[in-house]
Write an enzyme that holds these catalytic residues in place. Structure first.
Site, PDB file in Angstrom:
ATOM      1  N   TYR A 142       0.816  -1.214   0.000  1.00 53.33           N
ATOM      2  CA  TYR A 142       0.000   0.000   0.000  1.00 53.33           C
ATOM      3  C   TYR A 142       0.852   1.268   0.000  1.00 53.33           C
ATOM      4  O   TYR A 142       0.450   2.287  -0.534  1.00 53.33           O
ATOM      5  CB  TYR A 142      -0.900   0.044   1.248  1.00 53.33           C
ATOM      6  CG  TYR A 142      -2.239  -0.619   1.090  1.00 53.33           C
ATOM      7  CD1 TYR A 142      -2.336  -1.957   0.759  1.00 53.33           C
ATOM      8  CD2 TYR A 142      -3.420   0.092   1.301  1.00 53.33           C
ATOM      9  CE1 TYR A 142      -3.556  -2.568   0.639  1.00 53.33           C
ATOM     10  CE2 TYR A 142      -4.652  -0.511   1.187  1.00 53.33           C
ATOM     11  CZ  TYR A 142      -4.716  -1.845   0.854  1.00 53.33           C
ATOM     12  OH  TYR A 142      -5.933  -2.447   0.735  1.00 53.33           O
ATOM     13  N   LYS A 189       2.748 -15.402   2.484  1.00 50.21           N
ATOM     14  CA  LYS A 189       2.999 -16.125   1.230  1.00 50.21           C
ATOM     15  C   LYS A 189       4.502 -16.394   1.185  1.00 50.21           C
ATOM     16  O   LYS A 189       5.213 -15.951   0.273  1.00 50.21           O
ATOM     17  CB  LYS A 189       2.497 -15.274   0.042  1.00 50.21           C
ATOM     18  CG  LYS A 189       2.503 -15.971  -1.304  1.00 50.21           C
ATOM     19  CD  LYS A 189       1.430 -17.029  -1.478  1.00 50.21           C
ATOM     20  CE  LYS A 189       1.621 -17.766  -2.779  1.00 50.21           C
ATOM     21  NZ  LYS A 189       0.722 -18.927  -2.947  1.00 50.21           N
ATOM     22  N   ASP A 221      -3.327 -18.177   0.268  1.00 49.51           N
ATOM     23  CA  ASP A 221      -4.310 -18.847  -0.601  1.00 49.51           C
ATOM     24  C   ASP A 221      -5.028 -19.954   0.186  1.00 49.51           C
ATOM     25  O   ASP A 221      -6.254 -20.110   0.102  1.00 49.51           O
ATOM     26  CB  ASP A 221      -3.662 -19.382  -1.893  1.00 49.51           C
ATOM     27  CG  ASP A 221      -2.340 -20.104  -1.673  1.00 49.51           C
ATOM     28  OD1 ASP A 221      -1.833 -20.118  -0.521  1.00 49.51           O
ATOM     29  OD2 ASP A 221      -1.804 -20.669  -2.649  1.00 49.51           O
ATOM     30  N   ASP A 245      -6.452  -6.910   4.127  1.00 50.37           N
ATOM     31  CA  ASP A 245      -7.575  -6.237   3.473  1.00 50.37           C
ATOM     32  C   ASP A 245      -8.492  -7.275   2.839  1.00 50.37           C
ATOM     33  O   ASP A 245      -9.707  -7.265   3.015  1.00 50.37           O
ATOM     34  CB  ASP A 245      -7.034  -5.278   2.403  1.00 50.37           C
ATOM     35  CG  ASP A 245      -8.156  -4.555   1.677  1.00 50.37           C
ATOM     36  OD1 ASP A 245      -9.076  -4.077   2.357  1.00 50.37           O
ATOM     37  OD2 ASP A 245      -8.120  -4.513   0.432  1.00 50.37           O
ATOM     38  N   ASP A 249     -12.433  -8.809   4.313  1.00 47.05           N
ATOM     39  CA  ASP A 249     -13.708  -8.721   3.579  1.00 47.05           C
ATOM     40  C   ASP A 249     -14.299 -10.123   3.421  1.00 47.05           C
ATOM     41  O   ASP A 249     -15.501 -10.332   3.552  1.00 47.05           O
ATOM     42  CB  ASP A 249     -13.514  -8.102   2.190  1.00 47.05           C
ATOM     43  CG  ASP A 249     -13.825  -6.611   2.173  1.00 47.05           C
ATOM     44  OD1 ASP A 249     -13.577  -5.950   3.214  1.00 47.05           O
ATOM     45  OD2 ASP A 249     -14.305  -6.109   1.134  1.00 47.05           O
TER      46      ASP A 249
HETATM   47  C1  IPM Z   1     -10.352  -0.948   4.121  1.00 47.98           C
HETATM   48  C2  IPM Z   1     -10.578  -0.316   2.785  1.00 47.98           C
HETATM   49  C3  IPM Z   1      -9.373   0.555   2.460  1.00 47.98           C
HETATM   50  C4  IPM Z   1      -8.163  -0.345   2.377  1.00 47.98           C
HETATM   51  C5  IPM Z   1      -9.522   1.404   1.207  1.00 47.98           C
HETATM   52  C6  IPM Z   1     -10.755   2.268   1.257  1.00 47.98           C
HETATM   53  C7  IPM Z   1      -8.286   2.245   0.940  1.00 47.98           C
HETATM   54  O1  IPM Z   1     -10.810  -1.264   1.807  1.00 47.98           O
HETATM   55  O2  IPM Z   1     -10.235  -0.214   5.123  1.00 47.98           O
HETATM   56  O3  IPM Z   1     -10.297  -2.171   4.196  1.00 47.98           O
HETATM   57  O4  IPM Z   1      -7.913  -0.979   1.344  1.00 47.98           O
HETATM   58  O5  IPM Z   1      -7.441  -0.427   3.364  1.00 47.98           O
HETATM   59 MN    MN Z   2     -10.913  -3.296   2.561  1.00 50.43          MN
END
Ligand code: IPM
Ligand code: MN
Length: 371
Positions: A142, A189, A221, A245, A249
């Site tokens: 990042y 990884k 993975d 990240d 999710d």
């Molecule tokens: C999160 C979001 C952020 C990230 C974005 C909005 C930059 O997806 O907080 O998980 O990737 O960290």
């Molecule tokens: Mn995110």
């Protein structure tokens, strides 16, 4: 207790969910005799529209001087499909994380019995799921050097980690594991990436200082698969920025709705609390978004202040709404309650108005009639 809280409502549904958290925090302040001062600041697409910058300097200044930051959501579709945009809302959040050195992003994942039917996974696999992801937040790909050649045919993003960056979050994750079921899983990884091999080495060394904690290692993975196949196996999951990240999710859908999950981003000074969901522009302004991710983030903020009893009552209130079917449209698309109603119910509960004198008829009136 007196605390100065910077509120960044942000984009999309950010303002409406954050306002429910403020209601709940006000109820807590009144009930327990605290003094929470809020100051409102800009970040994201909203800030670009109003100031030209995704993170005005005065927001950074206010955040640095605050006790905590409550943040809504970031992002706007007009930037998502425009890879050439010079200024992007997300840059604001990344810059804030870096400016405040919020190196650890903590994302708890748990399930609620009343919502098991909403999970894409089988109930038997998700009962009693309870783990927490420790995602490194200010390093890795990042924040590495980004390059695009003049012909725009070659691009690169560098991924760098220092030993120190790995050590500080690893200690936090081990300490958390000691408070929990004493298991830590590093997701990396290491069969391919040099940075991952450094993570493994540092984590193996630090593991020696926490002999009570059982440590295991998973390639990302495989971890992605295990989170779906057997999420109960996890307790504390430690990982670098981008893997964190993605898997957070993925993990968020286990509970049945992305709208439920809170997060904390902590460093050495002021910490930031935000729901893990995005700005969900399709729902903005409709009073249908789920405010629980934000409200539970406010509970994490209270924990961070050491107000454990206050945080616990918020969680109890959230469980109470879910158990009684007081839920938003993401959870029940037919019989749903509005964002603002859920905020009121939770602040009423916290203010001790429920469940003693619960008047279901009044709540029914606040229910949606849009079916
Ligand atoms: C999160 C979001 C952020 C990230 C974005 C909005 C930059 O997806 O907080 O998980 O990737 O960290
Ligand atoms: Mn995110």
């Amino acid at each position: 207790m007196k605390k100065n809280i910077v509120v960044i409502e942000g984009d999309g549904i950010g303002p409406e969910v954050t306002r429910q958290s403020i209601k709940v925090l006000n109820a807590i302040a009144e009930q327990y005799g605290h003094d929470f001062n809020y100051s409102y600041h800009l970040m994201g697409a909203d800030a670009i529209d109003k100031t030209g910058s995704p993170l005005p300097d005065e927001t950074i200044e206010a955040a640095l001087n605050s006790d905590a930051i409550l943040f809504g959501a970031i992002g706007h579709p007009k930037y998502d499909n425009d890879p050439t945009a010079k200024v992007r809302p997300e840059q604001g959040l990344l810059k804030l994380r870096k400016s405040l050195q919020l190196f650890a992003n903590i994302r708890p994942v748990s399930t609620y019995a009343s919502l098991h039917h909403l999970s894409p996974l089988k109930t038997k696999n998700i009962e009693d799921v309870d783990f927490v992801i420790y995602r490194e937040l200010t390093g890795g790909i990042y924040f590495g050097k980004k390059e695009l050649n003049a012909e725009q045919t070659i691009a690169s993003d560098e991924c760098t980690y220092t030993r120190e960056e790995i050590e500080r979050i690893t200690h936090l994750a081990f300490k958390q594991a000691l408070q929990r079921r004493k298991k830590l899983t590093l997701v990396d990884k290491a069969n391919v990436l040099e940075t991952s091999r450094l993570w493994r080495k540092v984590v193996q060394e630090i593991a020696g200082l926490y002999p009570e904690v059982a440590v295991d290692f998973l390639f990302v993975d495989n971890a992605a698969m295990q989170i779906i196949l057997n999420p109960k196996q996890f307790d504390v999951v430690l990982t670098e920025n981008m893997f964190g990240d993605i898997i957070s999710d993925e993990a968020s859908v286990i509970s049945g709705s992305l709208g439920l999950l809170p997060s904390a981003s902590i460093g050495h000074g002021s910490a930031l609390f935000e729901p893990i969901h995005g700005s969900y522009p399709q729902a903005a302004g409709k009073d249908i978004a789920n405010p629980l991710g934000s409200i539970l983030s406010a509970a994490m903020m209270l924990d961070h202040f050491g107000l454990l009893k206050e945080a616990a009552i918020i969680r109890e209130a959230v469980n109470w709404t879910l158990q009684n079917g007081f839920v938003t449209k993401d959870i029940d698309p037919v019989n749903f309650y509005f964002t603002t109603t859920i905020g009121e119910l939770i602040s009423d509960y916290v203010g001790n108005k429920f469940p003693g004198d619960i008047n279901k008829a009044n709540i029914e009136l606040r229910k949606s009639t849009i079916i």
